[in-house]
Design a protein around this motif. Structure first.
Motif, PDB file in Angstrom:
ATOM      1  N   MET A   1      35.691  39.203  26.854  1.00  0.00           N
ATOM      2  CA  MET A   1      35.378  40.299  25.951  1.00  0.00           C
ATOM      3  C   MET A   1      35.757  41.592  26.662  1.00  0.00           C
ATOM      4  O   MET A   1      35.308  41.829  27.783  1.00  0.00           O
ATOM      5  CB  MET A   1      33.884  40.307  25.604  1.00  0.00           C
ATOM      6  N   GLY A   2      36.595  42.397  26.030  1.00  0.00           N
ATOM      7  CA  GLY A   2      36.985  43.653  26.656  1.00  0.00           C
ATOM      8  C   GLY A   2      37.938  44.418  25.759  1.00  0.00           C
ATOM      9  O   GLY A   2      39.086  44.000  25.572  1.00  0.00           O
ATOM     10  N   ILE A   3      37.473  45.509  25.167  1.00  0.00           N
ATOM     11  CA  ILE A   3      38.340  46.310  24.319  1.00  0.00           C
ATOM     12  C   ILE A   3      39.558  46.762  25.122  1.00  0.00           C
ATOM     13  O   ILE A   3      39.424  47.294  26.227  1.00  0.00           O
ATOM     14  CB  ILE A   3      37.568  47.529  23.763  1.00  0.00           C
ATOM     15  N   GLY A   4      40.729  46.512  24.574  1.00  0.00           N
ATOM     16  CA  GLY A   4      41.977  46.849  25.247  1.00  0.00           C
ATOM     17  C   GLY A   4      42.610  45.707  26.001  1.00  0.00           C
ATOM     18  O   GLY A   4      43.707  45.856  26.556  1.00  0.00           O
ATOM     19  N   ASN A   5      41.954  44.531  26.016  1.00  0.00           N
ATOM     20  CA  ASN A   5      42.504  43.489  26.888  1.00  0.00           C
ATOM     21  C   ASN A   5      43.718  42.766  26.320  1.00  0.00           C
ATOM     22  O   ASN A   5      44.446  42.120  27.074  1.00  0.00           O
ATOM     23  CB  ASN A   5      41.426  42.512  27.382  1.00  0.00           C
TER      24      ASN A   5
ATOM     25  N   PRO B   1      29.091  20.362  29.024  1.00  0.00           N
ATOM     26  CA  PRO B   1      30.093  21.422  28.884  1.00  0.00           C
ATOM     27  C   PRO B   1      29.480  22.783  29.180  1.00  0.00           C
ATOM     28  O   PRO B   1      28.277  22.995  28.981  1.00  0.00           O
ATOM     29  CB  PRO B   1      30.510  21.314  27.413  1.00  0.00           C
ATOM     30  N   TYR B   2      30.305  23.692  29.648  1.00  0.00           N
ATOM     31  CA  TYR B   2      29.831  24.993  30.108  1.00  0.00           C
ATOM     32  C   TYR B   2      30.825  26.045  29.626  1.00  0.00           C
ATOM     33  O   TYR B   2      32.038  25.896  29.817  1.00  0.00           O
ATOM     34  CB  TYR B   2      29.771  24.982  31.632  1.00  0.00           C
ATOM     35  N   THR B   3      30.322  27.077  28.991  1.00  0.00           N
ATOM     36  CA  THR B   3      31.178  28.163  28.505  1.00  0.00           C
ATOM     37  C   THR B   3      30.858  29.434  29.276  1.00  0.00           C
ATOM     38  O   THR B   3      29.700  29.856  29.326  1.00  0.00           O
ATOM     39  CB  THR B   3      30.967  28.399  26.998  1.00  0.00           C
ATOM     40  N   ALA B   4      31.882  30.025  29.859  1.00  0.00           N
ATOM     41  CA  ALA B   4      31.738  31.275  30.614  1.00  0.00           C
ATOM     42  C   ALA B   4      32.561  32.355  29.933  1.00  0.00           C
ATOM     43  O   ALA B   4      33.764  32.192  29.726  1.00  0.00           O
ATOM     44  CB  ALA B   4      32.196  31.088  32.054  1.00  0.00           C
ATOM     45  N   VAL B   5      31.909  33.446  29.574  1.00  0.00           N
ATOM     46  CA  VAL B   5      32.584  34.584  28.948  1.00  0.00           C
ATOM     47  C   VAL B   5      32.463  35.777  29.894  1.00  0.00           C
ATOM     48  O   VAL B   5      31.355  36.191  30.246  1.00  0.00           O
ATOM     49  CB  VAL B   5      31.967  34.927  27.578  1.00  0.00           C
ATOM     50  N   PHE B   6      33.591  36.318  30.294  1.00  0.00           N
ATOM     51  CA  PHE B   6      33.628  37.467  31.194  1.00  0.00           C
ATOM     52  C   PHE B   6      33.926  38.732  30.394  1.00  0.00           C
ATOM     53  O   PHE B   6      34.832  38.741  29.558  1.00  0.00           O
ATOM     54  CB  PHE B   6      34.696  37.268  32.270  1.00  0.00           C
ATOM     55  N   ALA B   7      33.158  39.782  30.662  1.00  0.00           N
ATOM     56  CA  ALA B   7      33.285  41.026  29.893  1.00  0.00           C
ATOM     57  C   ALA B   7      33.530  42.199  30.827  1.00  0.00           C
ATOM     58  O   ALA B   7      32.822  42.376  31.820  1.00  0.00           O
ATOM     59  CB  ALA B   7      32.024  41.273  29.068  1.00  0.00           C
ATOM     60  N   ALA B   8      34.540  43.006  30.492  1.00  0.00           N
ATOM     61  CA  ALA B   8      34.850  44.190  31.294  1.00  0.00           C
ATOM     62  C   ALA B   8      35.585  45.200  30.421  1.00  0.00           C
ATOM     63  O   ALA B   8      36.071  44.873  29.332  1.00  0.00           O
ATOM     64  CB  ALA B   8      35.703  43.807  32.500  1.00  0.00           C
ATOM     65  N   ASN B   9      35.670  46.420  30.901  1.00  0.00           N
ATOM     66  CA  ASN B   9      36.365  47.471  30.161  1.00  0.00           C
ATOM     67  C   ASN B   9      37.652  47.892  30.851  1.00  0.00           C
ATOM     68  O   ASN B   9      37.799  47.768  32.068  1.00  0.00           O
ATOM     69  CB  ASN B   9      35.444  48.685  29.969  1.00  0.00           C
TER      70      ASN B   9
ATOM     71  N   LEU C   1      25.978  28.440  27.631  1.00  0.00           N
ATOM     72  CA  LEU C   1      26.767  29.662  27.522  1.00  0.00           C
ATOM     73  C   LEU C   1      26.235  30.694  28.506  1.00  0.00           C
ATOM     74  O   LEU C   1      25.043  31.000  28.504  1.00  0.00           O
ATOM     75  CB  LEU C   1      26.700  30.229  26.098  1.00  0.00           C
ATOM     76  N   ARG C   2      27.137  31.228  29.325  1.00  0.00           N
ATOM     77  CA  ARG C   2      26.791  32.303  30.243  1.00  0.00           C
ATOM     78  C   ARG C   2      27.750  33.468  30.029  1.00  0.00           C
ATOM     79  O   ARG C   2      28.965  33.259  29.912  1.00  0.00           O
ATOM     80  CB  ARG C   2      26.873  31.840  31.700  1.00  0.00           C
ATOM     81  N   VAL C   3      27.211  34.663  29.980  1.00  0.00           N
ATOM     82  CA  VAL C   3      28.008  35.872  29.809  1.00  0.00           C
ATOM     83  C   VAL C   3      27.929  36.679  31.094  1.00  0.00           C
ATOM     84  O   VAL C   3      26.831  36.956  31.602  1.00  0.00           O
ATOM     85  CB  VAL C   3      27.503  36.708  28.614  1.00  0.00           C
ATOM     86  N   TYR C   4      29.069  37.051  31.626  1.00  0.00           N
ATOM     87  CA  TYR C   4      29.151  37.744  32.902  1.00  0.00           C
ATOM     88  C   TYR C   4      29.664  39.164  32.677  1.00  0.00           C
ATOM     89  O   TYR C   4      30.839  39.363  32.350  1.00  0.00           O
ATOM     90  CB  TYR C   4      30.081  36.983  33.857  1.00  0.00           C
ATOM     91  N   GLU C   5      28.777  40.143  32.838  1.00  0.00           N
ATOM     92  CA  GLU C   5      29.164  41.545  32.705  1.00  0.00           C
ATOM     93  C   GLU C   5      29.791  42.016  34.011  1.00  0.00           C
ATOM     94  O   GLU C   5      29.243  41.783  35.084  1.00  0.00           O
ATOM     95  CB  GLU C   5      27.947  42.406  32.392  1.00  0.00           C
TER      96      GLU C   5
END
Length: 341
Positions: free
Chosen positions: A166-170, A69-77, A118-122
């Motif tokens: 992850m993204g404040i306002g999303n 299994p693979y978890t991808a978390v995308f983060a932006a503002n 787990l991979r986090v993509y900024e």
């Protein structure tokens, strides 16, 4: 799915969606046939049986496995965050990304428990999208580039992809997407997100309604809606869902924002999310409405609203349980147990 040329424009995304593979009916039938022979009354494992067959259908093999299994978390503002729609400032996005990297977030613990990478993509955290209450959030080029980035995050030879953001306002962006895609007013879709008070919720609703009016003339299709009121991380999630379909990888969607991003593809083609399951029901009121609209039933309802892929990472354990029962249980013949009369 690493060729950027595939996603040079919205037109090419639309063309790609015409080429996605359908279900592997044979693998699904093999799973269903095995279920009928296992030492249990028919249907007694409920959704675990459905999950085992769904995994086989979309992995294109029987038995299905959830070994990688693979978890991808995308983060932006989001530019809309500057209008005070969240209980937290925009800099929290970057701070939480650091927390993910340092292993201190809930999603880290849940991925460790389920043996998920787990991979986090900024995504350009110092360059938020535009304030969509005043102007389109993104250009077509920016939106397409974000979708391509999400597609490239889908690695080869993974068994299931859990998606988060992850993204404040999303949640404001997610509510705007749903309002534009499926109708109603902002009040039907907007919730308290990070725990905002009544005046902030009223401002959030007002800004979404303002965006609906401002962009009405250019919201001609779902991708234009994504461009106008979406976000970089939400665009990346849509791209990842599309790439997963192309590579026959089942997908677990997290909560409201993640499901809203995927719903852009549903609005183009209602079959586009058949390889997806929604991991959990968010307490955001718009999520229940959205799930009813796209015909999805969440795997669990634990009253969660954290985001960051936490619900999707947790649901990997449910998929593992489905596979363990399906492959590990004995058949009636193997166990010497009499079948149904």
């Amino acid at each position: 799915m690493s060729d950027n040329k595939v996603l040079a424009s919205f037109d090419e995304i639309r063309a790609l969606m015409q080429e996605v593979p359908g279900p592997d009916i044979s693998a699904g039938a093999d799973a269903t046939a095995r279920q009928a022979q296992l030492t249990k009354p028919a249907g007694s494992l409920g959704r675990l049986e459905e999950i085992a067959a769904w995994l086989a259908t979309w992995q294109g093999r029987h038995p299905a496995v959830v070994d990688r299994p693979y978890t991808a978390v995308f983060a932006a503002n989001h530019g809309i965050a500057a209008r005070g729609v969240s209980a937290y400032p925009a800099e929290v996005t970057k701070q939480m990304v650091a927390n993910f990297i340092n292993g201190g977030a809930a999603v880290n613990q849940l991925c460790a428990l389920s043996d998920a990478d787990l991979r986090v993509y900024e995504m350009a955290l110092e360059e938020p999208t535009a304030d969509f209450s005043e102007t389109p959030a993104m250009t077509e080029e920016d939106c397409v580039r974000a979708m391509a980035y999400g597609m490239m995050a889908v690695e080869d030879n993974i068994d299931v992809l859990a998606l988060g953001e992850m993204g404040i306002g999303n949640t404001t962006s997610a509510a705007a997407l749903c309002t534009a895609l499926f109708g109603g007013t902002a009040a039907d879709w907007a919730g308290r997100g990070t725990g905002i008070d009544d005046p902030t919720l009223a401002r959030k609703i007002e800004l979404i309604d303002q965006a609906m009016e401002r962009h009405r003339a250019v919201m001609t299709d779902p991708l234009e809606i994504l461009r106008c009121v979406g976000g970089l991380e939400l665009s990346a999630i849509a791209g990842a869902v599309l790439a997963a379909r192309m590579s026959r990888t089942p997908v677990l969607l997290d909560g409201f924002a993640c499901t809203a991003a995927a719903a852009v593809l549903y609005a183009i083609d209602p079959r586009a999310l058949d390889h997806c399951m929604v991991a959990h029901l968010s307490v955001e009121p718009g999520h229940q409405r959205l799930l009813e609209t796209i015909g999805q039933t969440p795997l669990v309802d634990f009253g969660m609203r954290l985001g960051e892929g936490s619900g999707a990472a947790m649901a990997i354990l449910v998929l593992k349980a489905a596979c363990a029962c399906h492959t590990g249980m004995a058949t009636f013949a193997e166990a010497g147990v009499s079948g149904p009369a």
